[in-house]
Design an enzyme around this catalytic site. Structure first.
Site, PDB file in Angstrom:
ATOM      1  CD  GLU A   1      -1.762  -2.365   1.727  1.00 53.66           C
ATOM      2  OE1 GLU A   1      -0.552  -2.604   2.005  1.00 53.66           O
ATOM      3  OE2 GLU A   1      -2.672  -3.177   1.933  1.00 53.66           O
TER       4      GLU A   1
ATOM      5  CG  PHE B   1      -9.587  -8.930  12.292  1.00 52.22           C
ATOM      6  CD1 PHE B   1      -8.317  -9.333  12.699  1.00 52.22           C
ATOM      7  CD2 PHE B   1      -9.911  -9.006  10.945  1.00 52.22           C
ATOM      8  CE1 PHE B   1      -7.395  -9.818  11.781  1.00 52.22           C
ATOM      9  CE2 PHE B   1      -8.992  -9.493  10.021  1.00 52.22           C
ATOM     10  CZ  PHE B   1      -7.737  -9.902  10.439  1.00 52.22           C
ATOM     11  CD  GLN B   2      -7.308  -6.858   8.497  1.00 53.85           C
ATOM     12  OE1 GLN B   2      -8.208  -6.592   7.712  1.00 53.85           O
ATOM     13  NE2 GLN B   2      -6.185  -7.435   8.133  1.00 53.85           N
TER      14      GLN B   2
ATOM     15  CG  MET C   1      23.004  11.687   1.147  1.00 53.75           C
ATOM     16  SD  MET C   1      24.178  12.798   0.342  1.00 53.75           S
ATOM     17  CE  MET C   1      23.181  13.447  -0.990  1.00 53.75           C
TER      18      MET C   1
ATOM     19  CE  LYS D   1     -17.477  -5.854   5.064  1.00 50.52           C
ATOM     20  NZ  LYS D   1     -16.783  -7.120   5.095  1.00 50.52           N
TER      21      LYS D   1
HETATM   22  C1  LIG Z   1      12.935   5.602   4.198  1.00 50.69           C
HETATM   23  C2  LIG Z   1      14.259   6.245   4.425  1.00 50.69           C
HETATM   24  N1  LIG Z   1      15.131   5.713   5.308  1.00 50.69           N
HETATM   25  C3  LIG Z   1      16.344   6.288   5.502  1.00 50.69           C
HETATM   26  C4  LIG Z   1      16.700   7.421   4.832  1.00 50.69           C
HETATM   27  C5  LIG Z   1      18.067   8.080   5.080  1.00 50.69           C
HETATM   28  N2  LIG Z   1      18.870   8.047   3.832  1.00 50.69           N
HETATM   29  C6  LIG Z   1      18.974   9.105   3.016  1.00 50.69           C
HETATM   30  S1  LIG Z   1      19.892   8.781   1.650  1.00 50.69           S
HETATM   31  C7  LIG Z   1      20.212   7.220   2.166  1.00 50.69           C
HETATM   32  C8  LIG Z   1      21.048   6.301   1.336  1.00 50.69           C
HETATM   33  C9  LIG Z   1      20.409   5.945   0.049  1.00 50.69           C
HETATM   34  O1  LIG Z   1      21.121   4.918  -0.561  1.00 50.69           O
HETATM   35  P1  LIG Z   1      20.926   4.589  -2.081  1.00 50.69           P
HETATM   36  O2  LIG Z   1      19.494   4.460  -2.405  1.00 50.69           O
HETATM   37  O3  LIG Z   1      21.790   3.437  -2.438  1.00 50.69           O
HETATM   38  O4  LIG Z   1      21.408   5.925  -2.795  1.00 50.69           O
HETATM   39  P2  LIG Z   1      22.879   6.541  -2.941  1.00 50.69           P
HETATM   40  O5  LIG Z   1      22.999   7.614  -1.915  1.00 50.69           O
HETATM   41  O6  LIG Z   1      23.868   5.437  -2.727  1.00 50.69           O
HETATM   42  O7  LIG Z   1      22.903   7.082  -4.317  1.00 50.69           O
HETATM   43  C10 LIG Z   1      19.606   6.974   3.404  1.00 50.69           C
HETATM   44  C11 LIG Z   1      19.714   5.715   4.150  1.00 50.69           C
HETATM   45  C12 LIG Z   1      15.738   7.952   3.942  1.00 50.69           C
HETATM   46  N3  LIG Z   1      15.966   9.088   3.262  1.00 50.69           N
HETATM   47  N4  LIG Z   1      14.555   7.338   3.746  1.00 50.69           N
END
Ligand SMILES: Cc1ncc(C[n+]2csc(CCOP(=O)(O)OP(=O)(O)O)c2C)c(N)n1
Ligand SMILES: [Mg+2]
Lengths: 570, 165
Positions: A49, A111-112, A478, A161
Site C-alpha cells: 500500500e 479485527f484490523q 549519501m 464497513k
Molecule cells: C525511508 C528512508 N530511510 C532512511 C533514509 C536516510 N537516507 C537518506 S539517503 C540514504 C542512502 C540511500 O542509498 P541509495 O538508495 O543506495 O542511494 P545513494 O545515496 O547510494 O545514491 C539513506 C539511508 C531515507 N531518506 N529514507
C-alpha cells in the site's frame, strides 16, 4: 437508491477519477465488488500500500490532477502513512479512501481496526470519518475539492464497513458545488503589497528570483519565464521547483541550497532583493538562517500564509497563488512600462558569470569506473532531456537534480520534503499510468530501489514499461558521504552487503535487466534501454563508490559556505 | 508573552483533536484550553492560553487558521478584553475558627461556598487567572487544600468587536 459502496464508485466516476491505486481487504470488499463492474475507472492492484500512495503521488505530480488510493482498514491504512506524509510535505493533491471497521465496533479493538483519522492527522490536509451512507457523495466531493485547491495536499476519507453495505440502499445526492464556510483559500494577492514588491524589485541592483514547488502547482512557468526575461533577472529553482523555470535557460543559475550550484548560492547570498515565488525557505535551502542572505530584502509570495515568515522573515509578504500574483504584477509592468536598472543588472550579470566560470559541476571521468554524474548525462542524451524523471533519495537524487536540466515543469518528480527512499519507482509507475505515451524514468540507488522493488510485479501485470536507472554504488551513498565528511570515514552501517543480482531479479519478474560497469559501454547500453519502448528495463549501473555530491553547503554556515570538492583527507 | 487566542470552529468530532494535535506537533505551549458549543450549535468556540514571542504567536494563529475546520482565530489579548476562569477548590474546614476565617476570606475575594460538610468546604471563584492564583495562596495559609479544579480561561474582546462578524 444506491448502496454506500455503489455511491463511492459513482462519486469517483462523477468527479472524473480515471485511475485508482489500491489493495483490497475485508473492510473494503464491498467497495471492490462495486468496482468490479464500474466503467471508466481503472483499478491497479499494487503489491504494497505504501507504493499505491507513491503511485497516486507520481500521477498527481505529473498531471496536476488528484491521485486516488483505495486501501483496507488497519494494516492497509497504516501502510499508506509514509506515502501520505510524502505527499503532504510536498503539497501533492491526493485522496486516500480507507476502509474502517463497522461503526458499531469502532473503539473496541476490532479485527484490523486502526484509528486512521488519528494516525494520519499530522500528515493530512484534512480527513473525514464518514458515519452515514447518505454523506458519502458530499464527503468525497469535499475531499477532492480540499485536496486540489489552495495549497494542495492529501485528504483521507475513512469508510466504515457498515455504511458501504451493499444490502442497504439510500438516496444518492451529489452536490452541484462544494461550499464550506470554514475553507476558502485566498488566491488573489493584495494589490498594494504586489505594487510594493514590484517597486522594490525594480529598484534592486542585485535581484534574484527564487522559485519553488508552488510555482509548479500554480502551472505558471510561461508567466515566470516571460517575467524573468523582461526584467533580465537571474533565476534559481529549488529541488521542488526544477523545471518551473527552464534549467536550460541562460538566466537560470541552477538549483540552490545544500547541494545547489556555486553560482546559485553565491547569487542568493549576495543579492539585495530576493523575490520568492512558491518557495518556503526550508532548512535545506537556507543553511544557517542567522547567516542567511544578510543584505537581501525579501519579497515572498505563497498561497499558504504559514509558509511566510516561518523561518525567514519576509519584508513584503504576499498571500496568494503565484500565477495570480505574477499576472497582476505583469499587468502593472505593462501599464507603467518600468523595468529594472539595466546598468546595475549588467554589472550583476558580470559578477554571476564569474561565479559560473567556477564550473562547479565539473568532475573527473575515468576509463575504468563509471562516474554517477556521467550516468545522468548519458540519460539526458538518450532521452533528449524530455523524459519524466522520478527519483529516489540519496546521492543519485542530487546527481539527477544537478545533471539533468529540466526544461519543463512536472518532469522532475522527487520526494523533496520528506526524503522518502522507495518513492521513485512507484512514482515513475504513476507517471507512466497517467501519461502512457511519455518516457518515464526512475533514477534510483541500490538502497532505495529495494524499498519498493516488489512493484516489479505490478508492472508486469499491467504492462507499465518504466525505465529504472539504478546507480549501484553498493552503498548507502549519501550516508557514506556524510560519514566521510563528518564522522572521519567511519562507515557505520552504510554498506549494502549481500546485494541481490538485480539483473536476475528483474528477469525473475519477467522484465529486462542490463548491467553496465565499463564507462565505454554506458551510452550504448543507455540507447539500447530506451529503444525497448514496451519493456520495463532495469539498468544496474555499477558506479564509483567513492564519489561525493558537490557542491555541498557547510553545516551552520551561510548560503555560500560550500565545499566544491572533497576536502584533503586529514 | 502570554496570549489568549479565541477560535471559532465547526462543532464536529475530530476538530478539537486537530487543534490540540497541531499544538503538540509544532511544539507550541498550551497553558490551558476551554471549548464548548456556541449559541449556534454547529459552531464551537475554543479559547487557548499560550505563550511565545510575536513570531511564534503569529505562526500559531496562522497554523490554527489553516485548519480546514476553523472559521476564525483572534488574539483577544491584542486589544481590550475580558478574561475569566472558574475555580472550584475543596479545603479542610474542621474547626469553627477556620470556618469563620475562610468565610471571611471568601467574602473578600467574592467567592462563594457552594458545598459544606462537617469537615470540608467547596469554594467557587470566578475571575482572572491572577485572582484565582492569589486566592489559592491566601487560602493555603488558612487551611489545607484538598483539591482544585480550574476550567481554564475563556474570554471576549470588549466593545463591538466579535469573532462572528
Ligand atoms: C525511508 C528512508 N530511510 C532512511 C533514509 C536516510 N537516507 C537518506 S539517503 C540514504 C542512502 C540511500 O542509498 P541509495 O538508495 O543506495 O542511494 P545513494 O545515496 O547510494 O545514491 C539513506 C539511508 C531515507 N531518506 N529514507
Ligand atoms: Mg547506493
Amino acid at each position: 437508491m444506491m448502496s454506500g459502496a455503489e455511491m463511492v464508485v459513482r462519486a469517483l466516476t462523477q468527479i472524473g477519477v480515471k485511475h485508482i491505486f489500491g489493495y483490497p481487504g475485508g473492510a473494503v470488499l464491498d467497495i471492490y465488488d462495486a468496482l468490479f463492474e464500474a466503467e471508466g475507472i481503472e483499478h491497479l492492484l499494487v503489491r504494497h500500500e505504501q507504493a499505491a500512495a507513491h503511485m497516486a503521488d507520481g500521477y498527481a505530480r505529473a498531471t496536476g490532477e488528484v491521485g486516488t488510493v483505495l486501501v483496507t482498514s488497519g494494516p492497509g491504512a497504516t501502510n499508506t502513512i509514509t506515502g501520505i506524509a510524502t505527499a503532504y510535505m510536498d503539497s501533492i493533491p491526493m485522496v486516500i479512501l480507507s476502509g474502517q471497521v463497522p461503526t458499531s465496533v469502532i473503539g473496541e479493538d476490532a479485527f484490523q481496526e486502526c484509528d486512521m483519522v488519528g494516525c494520519s492527522r499530522p500528515v493530512v490536509k484534512h480527513s473525514f470519518l464518514v458515519k452515514k451512507a447518505e454523506d458519502i457523495p458530499a464527503t468525497i466531493a469535499k475531499a477532492y475539492h480540499i485536496a486540489a485547491t489552495g495549497r494542495p495536499g492529501p485528504v483521507v476519507v475513512d469508510l466504515p464497513k457498515d455504511i458501504v453495505n451493499p444490502k442497504e440502499k439510500h438516496p444518492y445526492v451529489f452536490p452541484d458545488s462544494v461550499q464550506m464556510r470554514s475553507y476558502n483559500p485566498n488566491v488573489k494577492g493584495h494589490k498594494g503589497q504586489i505594487k510594493k514588491a514590484l517597486q522594490t524589485l525594480l529598484e534592486a541592483k542585485q535581484p534574484v528570483l527564487y522559485i519553488g514547488g508552488g510555482a509548479i502547482a500554480a502551472n505558471c512557468s510561461d508567466l515566470i519565464t516571460a517575467f524573468a526575461e523582461r526584467l533580465n533577472l537571474p533565476v534559481t529553482n529549488t529541488l521542488m521547483g526544477l523545471g518551473a523555470f527552464p534549467g536550460t535557460h541562460k538566466q537560470c543559475v541552477g538549483m540552490l541550497g545544500m547541494h545547489g550550484t556555486y553560482e546559485a548560492n553565491k547569487t542568493m547570498h549576495n543579492s539585495d532583493v530576493i523575490f520568492a515565488l512558491g518557495a518556503r525557505f526550508d532548512d535545506r535551502v537556507t543553511n544557517n538562517v542567522q547567516k542567511f542572505c544578510p543584505n537581501a530584502t525579501i519579497l515572498h509570495v505563497d498561497i499558504d500564509p504559514t509558509s511566510i515568515s516561518k523561518t525567514v522573515s519576509a519584508h513584503v509578504p504576499i498571500v496568494g497563488s503565484v500565477d495570480q500574483v505574477l499576472a497582476d504584477m505583469t499587468e502593472m509592468l505593462d501599464a507603467s512600462g518600468d523595468s529594472t536598472d539595466a546598468q546595475a543588472l549588467a554589472a550583476w550579470w558580470t559578477q554571476i558569470e564569474e561565479w559560473r566560470g567556477q564550473n562547479c559541476l565539473a568532475y573527473a571521468k575515468s576509463d575504468k569506473v563509471i562516474k554517477p554524474q556521467q550516468v545522468i548525462e548519458s540519460l539526458y542524451k538518450a532521452t533528449k532531456g524530455e523524459a519524466y524523471v522520478s527519483s529516489d533519495v540519496g546521492q543519485h537524487q542530487m546527481f539527477g537534480a544537478l545533471y539533468y536540466p529540466f526544461a519543463k515543469p512536472r518532469r522532475w518528480i522527487n520526494s523533496g520534503g520528506l526524503g522518502t527512499m522507495g518513492f521513485g519507482f512507484p512514482a515513475a509507475m504513476g507517471v507512466k499510468v497517467a501519461l502512457p505515451d511519455s518516457v518515464s524514468v526512475c533514477i534510483t540507488g541500490d538502497g532505495s530501489i529495494q524499498m519498493n522493488i516488489q512493484e516489479l510485479s505490478t508492472c508486469m501485470q499491467y504492462g507499465i514499461p518504466v525505465k529504472i536507472i539504478s546507480l549501484n554504488n553498493q552503498a548507502l551513498g549519501m550516508v557514506r558521504q556524510w560519514q566521510d565528511l563528518i564522522y572521519g570515514g567511519r562507515h557505520s552501517h552504510s554498506y549494502m552487503e549481500s546485494l541481490p543480482d538485480f539483473v536476475k531479479l528483474v528477469e525473475a519478474y519477467g522484465h529486462v535487466g542490463i548491467r553496465v560497469s565499463d564507462p565505454a559501454e554506458l551510452d550504448e547500453a543507455m540507447e539500447k534501454c530506451f529503444a525497448m519502448k514496451d519493456k520495463l528495463v532495469f539498468m544496474d549501473i555499477l558506479v564509483d563508490q567513492n564519489e561525493h555530491v558537490y557542491p555541498m553547503q557547510v553545516k551552520y554556515g551561510a548560503m555560500d559556505d560550500m565545499l566544491l570538492s572533497k576536502p584533503e583527507s586529514k | 508573552m502570554r496570549r489568549i487566542l479565541s477560535v471559532l470552529l465547526e462543532n464536529e468530532p475530530g476538530a478539537l483533536s486537530r487543534i490540540v494535535g497541531l499544538f503538540s506537533q509544532r511544539g507550541y505551549n498550551i497553558e490551558n484550553l476551554t471549548v464548548a458549543p456556541t449559541d449556534d450549535e454547529t459552531l464551537s468556540r475554543l479559547t487557548v492560553t499560550t505563550t511565545g514571542d510575536n513570531r511564534v504567536i503569529e505562526q500559531i494563529t496562522k497554523q490554527v487558521n489553516k485548519l480546514v475546520d476553523v472559521l476564525k482565530v483572534q488574539d483577544i489579548t491584542e486589544g481590550e478584553h475580558i478574561e475569566r476562569e472558574l475555580m472550584l477548590i475543596k479545603v479542610k474546614a474542621e474547626s469553627s475558627e477556620d470556618r469563620i476565617e475562610m468565610k471571611g476570606l471568601s467574602d473578600i475575594f467574592r467567592a462563594q461556598i457552594v458545598d459544606v460538610t462537617s469537615s470540608t468546604f467547596v469554594i467557587q471563584l470566578a475571575g482572572t487567572t491572577a485572582k484565582l492564583d492569589a486566592f489559592i495562596e491566601a487560602i493555603r495559609t488558612e487551611s489545607e487544600i484538598l483539591e482544585v479544579s480550574r476550567t481554564g480561561v475563556t474570554g471576549l474582546s470588549r466593545g463591538e468587536k466579535s469573532l462572528r462578524s
